[in-house]
Design an enzyme around this catalytic site. Structure first.
Site, mmCIF file in Angstrom:
data_model
loop_
_atom_site.group_PDB
_atom_site.id
_atom_site.type_symbol
_atom_site.label_atom_id
_atom_site.label_comp_id
_atom_site.label_asym_id
_atom_site.label_seq_id
_atom_site.Cartn_x
_atom_site.Cartn_y
_atom_site.Cartn_z
ATOM 1 C CG HIS A 19 -56.821 7.209 -26.406
ATOM 2 N ND1 HIS A 19 -57.250 6.043 -27.015
ATOM 3 C CD2 HIS A 19 -57.455 7.234 -25.209
ATOM 4 C CE1 HIS A 19 -58.101 5.417 -26.234
ATOM 5 N NE2 HIS A 19 -58.247 6.118 -25.135
ATOM 6 C CG ASN A 66 -62.360 5.803 -20.025
ATOM 7 O OD1 ASN A 66 -61.874 5.571 -21.130
ATOM 8 N ND2 ASN A 66 -61.681 5.620 -18.913
ATOM 9 C CG ASP A 92 -57.361 5.266 -30.293
ATOM 10 O OD1 ASP A 92 -56.727 4.525 -29.510
ATOM 11 O OD2 ASP A 92 -58.359 5.926 -29.920
ATOM 12 C CG ASN A 113 -61.609 1.831 -21.560
ATOM 13 O OD1 ASN A 113 -61.981 0.661 -21.486
ATOM 14 N ND2 ASN A 113 -60.542 2.263 -20.913
#
Length: 193
Positions: A19, A66, A92, A113
């Site tokens: 991530h 997020n 990613d 997100n």
């Protein structure tokens, strides 16, 4: 000026996780150009450099994935930049195999997100993005294995090269060069399907 944003999560526990490929790409570009990405502004770590004729601000939002859109919006406002022409986001992508890279000029978040936050904060999907594949890895916050790190090293080089091509030759040239399967370049002309 162009704003190049890599998405990720701050904190040592996330550094070498799938991530955080966006952060790792920014770090690679900074290292290649002997630039420190440590100035704190607009809820991000930033560093300035030049790529081709373009002044570039490299940025890693510190808002956690997020809420990335908050930082990106602030940076664009601070430097009076437009997302459609001045922003590149690197992140990613679960829908691409590890080692693959795809450049797109617009599009939805596909469930990412960080991208969803940016699209919402900017009110547009019209900005350039470089998607770095992580499939089949589903544990996006688990550190990469040693085998995966070898692939990651190569894809970070590709991401840095893609940014260079985007800024010196244009997005079309970059998409033609980089939007291919990871093994396409290695196969001979008779081996391609």
């Amino acid at each position: 000026m162009k704003l190049i944003v890599g998405l990720g999560n701050p904190g040592p526990e996330y550094v070498f996780t799938p991530h955080n490929l966006g952060f790792l790409a920014i770090d690679r570009m900074a290292t290649d150009r002997n630039v420190d990405v440590r100035n704190r502004q607009c809820q991000a770590l930033t560093g300035r450099t030049q790529i081709g004729d373009e002044q570039v601000l490299l940025a890693k939002p510190e808002t956690f994935m997020n809420l990335s859109g908050l930082s990106v919006r602030e940076l664009l406002d601070e430097y009076q930049l437009r997302p459609e022409s001045d922003l590149i986001v690197i992140y990613d992508e679960l829908d691409l195999p590890m080692g693959a890279i795809r450049i797109r000029q617009r599009g939805r978040s596909a469930g990412h997100n960080g991208m969803e936050s940016i699209i919402k904060a900017l009110g547009t999907q019209e900005f350039l993005r470089i998607r770095l594949g992580i499939a089949p890895e589903k544990k996006i916050l688990k550190p990469f294995s040693k085998r995966q790190l070898k692939v990651v090293d190569g894809v970070l080089d590709l991401a840095a090269e893609a940014v260079q091509v985007i800024l010196t030759e244009g997005p079309g040239a970059a998409m033609n060069r980089f939007n291919r399967k990871p093994d396409e370049d290695e196969a001979g002309p008779d081996e391609k399907k």
